[in-house]
Design an enzyme around this catalytic site. Structure first.
Site, PDB file in Angstrom:
ATOM      1  N   GLU A  38      51.329  63.139  59.674  1.00 35.58           N
ATOM      2  CA  GLU A  38      50.937  64.079  60.723  1.00 35.58           C
ATOM      3  C   GLU A  38      51.780  65.337  60.501  1.00 35.58           C
ATOM      4  O   GLU A  38      53.008  65.252  60.437  1.00 35.58           O
ATOM      5  CB  GLU A  38      51.239  63.460  62.092  1.00 35.58           C
ATOM      6  N   ARG A 265      58.910  49.466  58.286  1.00 32.93           N
ATOM      7  CA  ARG A 265      59.377  50.823  58.052  1.00 32.93           C
ATOM      8  C   ARG A 265      60.827  50.799  57.590  1.00 32.93           C
ATOM      9  O   ARG A 265      61.547  49.824  57.808  1.00 32.93           O
ATOM     10  CB  ARG A 265      59.225  51.680  59.306  1.00 32.93           C
ATOM     11  N   LYS A 275      60.783  61.742  63.787  1.00 28.92           N
ATOM     12  CA  LYS A 275      60.535  63.178  63.635  1.00 28.92           C
ATOM     13  C   LYS A 275      60.862  63.933  64.914  1.00 28.92           C
ATOM     14  O   LYS A 275      61.323  65.057  64.866  1.00 28.92           O
ATOM     15  CB  LYS A 275      59.064  63.413  63.260  1.00 28.92           C
TER      16      LYS A 275
END
Ligand code: ATP
Ligand code: MG
Length: 561
Positions: A38, A265, A275
């Site tokens: 994204e 992850r 982020k």
């Protein structure tokens, strides 16, 4: 810390799935992956893991890997992020299949599919505020409450949805929801919202749309449109998978389906990785931008002096797991140290200089000493370093009253100057504050390489820089940004409370050997005995600036354990 080896490893569980699919000739034996960021921030080392996985599998199985920007949220996305993401992927050494793709390229198709779902009684317009909808959704153990608008006629839904698209309603006035099952134990299946009204310009589609699909409604369909065979994502999306499959069942024509596979992850000790938090560090100026060398971003690591090879080797080492875990950040540092040890030329740099005067060395004489550029690599050749009567050594390489085990310089003691002579300290001078200003030594002319005393043993070897030849530089010493192993893991404390106040030390007037005069941004060196350093982008011909990538050894391992 245990360092896993690089030896030929066995297949990870995703490779095993792919090989099984290939054996069964599934999807005509194609392997087609994608990396779907994204564009709402810069990529971090966690993304690097995903990049290495997706692009790496495509390379391994002669397949393709798309770069797809998941740009369904117009509020947070910017061109700057798109550009940085492309740069970072290329820097890591990967190239995507064809042009970069965007979820927004599919907005028309997604709209058509939404219309189809409405016609088939699988979606409806809900006039309730989103908070109400969230409340009615309930909790996993109890069924949710059906919306009063759930059984609207298809005609009415079609009309309202079109008017939503035409901009007749303000933000939040209506949403489009999938009609699935308000009693499902999987909350994602309780009539999820698939479109919302947002009168917001989009970085690619401009003002064309004022309704935007939700990420969950766009992601699986984008995989489907692109012909993705293996859609790899992190574990938190496992629970979304039934929803993605449900959407595809509403729209897909044939039997082809992308297969979603979830993996753990990357979490790193002493690091925050979300982020949102990295953006906060940037916005609140707690660091100097996204590429601050203390950031776990790819651009930060690059500026810090990491190489793409070291990051790829790290990704390889940590492997792919099905369960969440935390990787010691020391392993990342180990990976860069290992690569730089092979490629970085050795040079002399004195960060905290004190002057040594060799009283029996002829004044005005300058002799070039020949030194190995890299003992690890015979092909790296040699360089010449000028030696004169006055040299700089590191201030902490001298002690007035050294303990017995201090093998460096002290009154009456001898050390070897690397690549030159053995010197003996005869005297020293202090200023009124007791600070050493000059050290007086004599040298033994026979101890130079090739001389009769060349093999004479002394315990300590020091690095040094000739005073008249020294060039000056600023050196930025970076340390970990957080002092806590898990800065994000405290219920009662904000992660920002753990910021290391000493994570950046700027050292001015460092003295470097003259060969460094022509060093260019991104050039990497080992400052002998000190660590690995690279030239910062702030560097100019007039003002050299270096960043410390890592010290030579893992000093933290000792400090903290
Ligand atoms: P963050 O949680 O840091 O905000 P994100 O998941 O929202 O990141 P995306 O841009 O959606 O960021 O991520 C793009 C791809 O990178 C996704 O497939 C995601 O699963 C993967 N990814 C993100 N963070 C990690 C991580 N820490 N380890 C491995 N893969 C990751
Ligand atoms: Mg995400």
């Amino acid at each position: 810390m245990e360092i896993p080896g690089n030896d030929k490893r066995s297949l990870n569980f995703i490779e095993a799935i792919i090989e099984e699919d290939l054996k069964n000739n599934k999807n005509e034996s194609r392997v087609h992956t994608r990396f779907p960021p994204e564009p709402n921030g810069y990529l971090h080392i966690g993304h690097a893991k995903s990049i290495c996985l997706n692009f790496g599998l495509a390379e391994e199985y002669n397949g393709l890997c798309n770069l797809r920007f998941d740009d369904t949220n117009p509020e947070k996305e910017e061109q700057e992020y798109v550009d940085s993401i492309k740069e970072d992927i290329r820097w890591l050494g990967f190239e995507w299949n064809g042009k970069p793709l965007f979820a927004s390229d599919n907005f028309d198709q997604l709209y058509q599919w939404a219309v189809k779902m409405i016609k088939n009684g699988k979606a409806y317009v809900d006039d309730q505020p989103q908070e109400m909808i969230a409340e009615q959704r309930g909790v996993p153990t109890r069924p949710g409450v059906e919306s009063p608008f759930r059984n609207r006629a298809a005609e009415e839904n079609l009309d309202l949805f079109e008017r939503m698209k035409n901009g007749e309603f303000p933000n939040g006035a209506k949403v489009l929801r999938a009609k699935i099952d308000m009693t499902s134990p999987n909350m994602h299946l309780r009539d999820p919202i698939i479109y919302r009204i947002l009168h917001e310009e989009h970085h690619r589609t401009g003002k064309k749309w004022c309704i935007y699909p939700m990420y969950d409604y766009a992601h699986g369909q984008s995989d489907y449109i692109e012909g993705i065979t293996h859609s790899l994502c992190t574990l938190e999306f496992e629970i979304h998978r039934p929803l993605y499959d449900w959407f595809l069942d509403q729209i897909a024509e044939g039997s082809y389906r992308p297969r979603q596979i979830e993996f753990a992850r990357l979490n790193l000790s002493y690091t925050v990785m979300s982020k949102r938090k990295l953006l906060q560090l940037v916005k609140e100026e707690l660091v100097n931008g996204w590429d601050d060398p203390r950031m776990p971003t790819i651009s930060g690591l690059r500026r810090r002096g990491f190489t793409p090879q070291s990051i790829r080797a790290f990704a390889d080492r940590i492997g792919i797991a099905k369960r969440d875990n935390v990787i010691d950040v020391g392993l990342l540092e180990f990976s860069v140290r290992e690569h730089l040890n092979q490629i970085a030329p050795r040079v002399f740099a004195v960060l905290d200089p004190v002057k040594v005067i060799i009283t029996n060395y002829p004044e005005g004489q300058s002799v070039k000493m020949e030194l190995d550029n890299n003992p690890e690599n015979p092909e790296a050749g040699k360089r010449k370093v000028p030696f004169t009567r006055e040299i700089y050594i590191e201030r902490n390489d001298f002690m007035e009253d050294p303990p017995r085990k201090f093998f460096r310089l002290g009154p009456g003691r001898e050390v070897r100057l690397k690549g030159a002579y053995i010197i003996k300290c005869e005297d020293y001078k202090k200023d009124e504050n007791g600070k050493i200003t000059e050290i007086y030594c004599t040298y033994d002319p026979e101890t130079r390489s090739g001389g009769s005393g060349a093999n004479r043993k002394v315990k300590g070897t020091l690095h040094w820089v000739s005073v008249p030849h020294a060039i000056e530089a600023e050196v930025r010493l970076y340390d970990r940004l957080f002092m806590d192993e898990d800065p994000d893991g405290h219920k009662d404390k904000d992660y920002r409370e753990f910021i290391n106040p000493d994570s950046l030390k700027v050292v001015k007037n460092c003295k470097l050997e003259p060969s460094l005069k022509s060093a260019k941004p991104d050039d990497k060196f080992q400052f002998q005995r000190l660590g690995y350093f690279c030239v910062d982008k702030d560097s100019t011909a007039e003002r050299l600036v270096f960043n410390r990538t890592v010290p030579l050894r893992d000093s933290w391992a000792k400090k903290n354990r």
